[in-house]
Enzyme design. Structure first.
Site, short mmCIF file in Angstrom:
data_model
loop_
_atom_site.label_atom_id
_atom_site.label_comp_id
_atom_site.label_asym_id
_atom_site.label_seq_id
_atom_site.Cartn_x
_atom_site.Cartn_y
_atom_site.Cartn_z
N GLU A 198 0.91 -1.28 0.07
CA GLU A 198 0.12 -0.19 -0.20
C GLU A 198 0.75 1.32 0.03
O GLU A 198 0.50 2.05 -0.69
CB GLU A 198 -0.90 0.24 1.23
CG GLU A 198 -2.02 -1.01 0.93
CD GLU A 198 -3.00 -0.94 0.10
OE1 GLU A 198 -3.22 0.33 -0.50
OE2 GLU A 198 -3.47 -1.81 -0.50
N THR B 52 1.43 5.75 -7.41
CA THR B 52 2.64 4.66 -8.30
C THR B 52 1.72 3.45 -8.87
O THR B 52 0.69 3.17 -8.23
CB THR B 52 3.39 4.04 -7.48
OG1 THR B 52 4.53 4.89 -6.82
CG2 THR B 52 4.36 3.31 -8.45
N GLY C 5 10.07 8.01 -6.70
CA GLY C 5 9.61 9.23 -6.54
C GLY C 5 8.97 9.54 -4.86
O GLY C 5 8.75 8.33 -4.43
N TYR C 6 8.48 10.83 -4.78
CA TYR C 6 7.74 11.05 -3.25
C TYR C 6 8.50 10.25 -2.25
O TYR C 6 8.02 9.48 -1.33
CB TYR C 6 6.51 10.42 -3.54
CG TYR C 6 5.63 11.23 -4.29
CD1 TYR C 6 4.92 12.22 -4.10
CD2 TYR C 6 5.29 10.41 -5.70
CE1 TYR C 6 4.08 13.00 -5.13
CE2 TYR C 6 4.59 11.21 -6.59
CZ TYR C 6 3.92 12.46 -6.31
OH TYR C 6 3.28 12.99 -7.40
N TYR D 295 -7.19 5.99 4.08
CA TYR D 295 -7.32 4.94 2.97
C TYR D 295 -6.28 3.82 3.20
O TYR D 295 -6.80 2.46 3.32
CB TYR D 295 -6.93 5.35 1.61
CG TYR D 295 -6.62 4.24 0.70
CD1 TYR D 295 -7.49 3.33 0.27
CD2 TYR D 295 -5.19 4.09 0.25
CE1 TYR D 295 -7.27 2.48 -0.72
CE2 TYR D 295 -4.96 2.98 -0.60
CZ TYR D 295 -5.94 2.13 -1.00
OH TYR D 295 -5.77 1.38 -1.90
N ASP E 221 -10.14 5.33 -2.52
CA ASP E 221 -9.14 6.07 -3.15
C ASP E 221 -9.48 6.59 -4.36
O ASP E 221 -10.71 6.61 -4.72
CB ASP E 221 -8.08 4.85 -3.51
CG ASP E 221 -8.54 3.76 -4.53
OD1 ASP E 221 -9.80 3.91 -4.87
OD2 ASP E 221 -7.46 3.15 -4.97
#
Length: 343
Positions: A46, A52, A90-91, A127, A145
């Site tokens: 998750e 992604t 990323g992130y 979520y 989501d």
């Protein structure tokens, strides 16, 4: 939620849920984290899949599970090791939060098994908590989501913007009302509605003409499929200009770790100045105006190479490492792109 919207939701919940479950049995995606109830494996999937796509995130999940098969293993890793394994997704705050939360779990002595306690993990929102609770522990918690927003807004014709406080309340209440309460099918229903949004009720070119819900879909009936869900445009894009200078001296290069309060915290990069020109006239221009798009920013980057026989004086925080060792350091995707220019 307006009273008429609640009335509409109550009119179809059993049929809606049963149709989705039947569709899921025929069309659901086969994913490795769905073949286990291990909360660590599910939580890891998750977090990786936030922002992604599945096809991009799956190899990362497999590598993490291979390298750190238990939460204790992940907690014992260094942050640099985790960031290096995360490189390219990323992130990066997700990776740092993941590492921190692994230590929380180890300190607790077990993976939290209530919705309230799961929410206490770093980087876990409503979520993600609902997904872990549902898939790992069978707790009846509805997930909401992007796919769920889209399916519900179209099917019930809800125009409340999904990125407002009111919208979040509306869709959370509706999602909970649709969750099967008997037979332990909550987890399957959650997976069904997410897959339905990803495969059937897609953002572009949804498969409306072969949809099992077409006869009762409000958006299809009223010709608003392309208009729903509604999302307010509040994002302001910032443009920045980075000038990287790759300083090479007798087999070594100068790099530094990005600090807190900006993008790519904890990642490594060559000498950088956020200006419109490079200061050293001895530098060789390698690439100019590389455009790198992030969620809130657009980076325009120039890349220079400076080869020198003497190490220049650099700001605090820079270190010299053997050039061959740079592969062992986690770095932003933009730096990887620029590095390709040297090969």
């Amino acid at each position: 939620m307006k009273s008429e919207e609640f009335a509409t939701a109550r009119a179809y919940p059993e049929t809606f849920s049963l149709v989705l479950l039947e569709w899921f049995r025929e069309n659901g995606r086969q994913l490795p984290w769905r073949e286990t109830t291990d909360p660590y494996a599910i939580w890891l999937s998750e977090i990786i899949l936030q922002q992604t796509r599945i096809e991009q995130g799956r190899p990362y999940w497999e590598r993490f599970m291979s390298r750190w098969p238990r939460v204790e293993d992940l907690a014992a890793a260094t942050e640099d090791e985790v960031l290096r394994e995360w490189q390219g997704l990323g992130y990066y705050s997700r990776a740092r939060n993941l590492h921190f939360a692994a230590k929380q779990v180890v300190a607790l002595g077990h993976f939290p098994d209530t919705l309230e306690d799961i929410r206490k993990l770093k980087g876990v929102g409503d979520y993600t908590a609902a997904a872990i609770a549902s898939f790992a522990f069978g707790i009846p918690a509805a997930v909401v989501d992007g796919n769920v927003y889209r399916v519900l807004s179209r099917y019930f014709g809800i125009e409340t913007p999904i990125n407002t406080t009111e919208g979040k309340k509306v869709f959370a209440a509706l999602a909970e009302s649709l969750l099967p309460q008997k037979g332990g099918e909550g987890a399957s229903y959650n997976q069904a509605i997410m897959d339905f949004g990803a495969i059937q009720c897609t953002p572009q070119s949804p498969r409306c003409l072969i949809c099992p819900l077409m006869e009762s879909c409000e958006a299809l009936r009223s010709g608003r499929v392309g208009e729903l869900p509604v999302k307010l445009k509040t994002l302001k894009i910032r443009e920045r200009h980075f000038v990287y200078t790759y300083i090479r001296c007798k087999g070594c290069i100068a790099i530094h770790r990005r600090g807190p309060g900006d993008i790519w915290q904890g990642l490594w990069e060559p000498f950088i100045s956020e200006e419109s020109r490079v200061k050293s006239e001895e530098s060789l221009l390698i690439r100019k105006k590389v455009r790198h798009v992030l969620t809130h920013q657009v980076i325009m980057a120039d890349f220079y190479l400076l080869e020198t026989e003497e190490r220049p004086v650099l700001p605090d925080g820079y270190i010299w490492i053997p050039e061959a060792d740079f592969d062992d350091y986690a770095k932003p995707r933009l730096v990887e792109i620029l590095m390709e220019s040297l090969s």
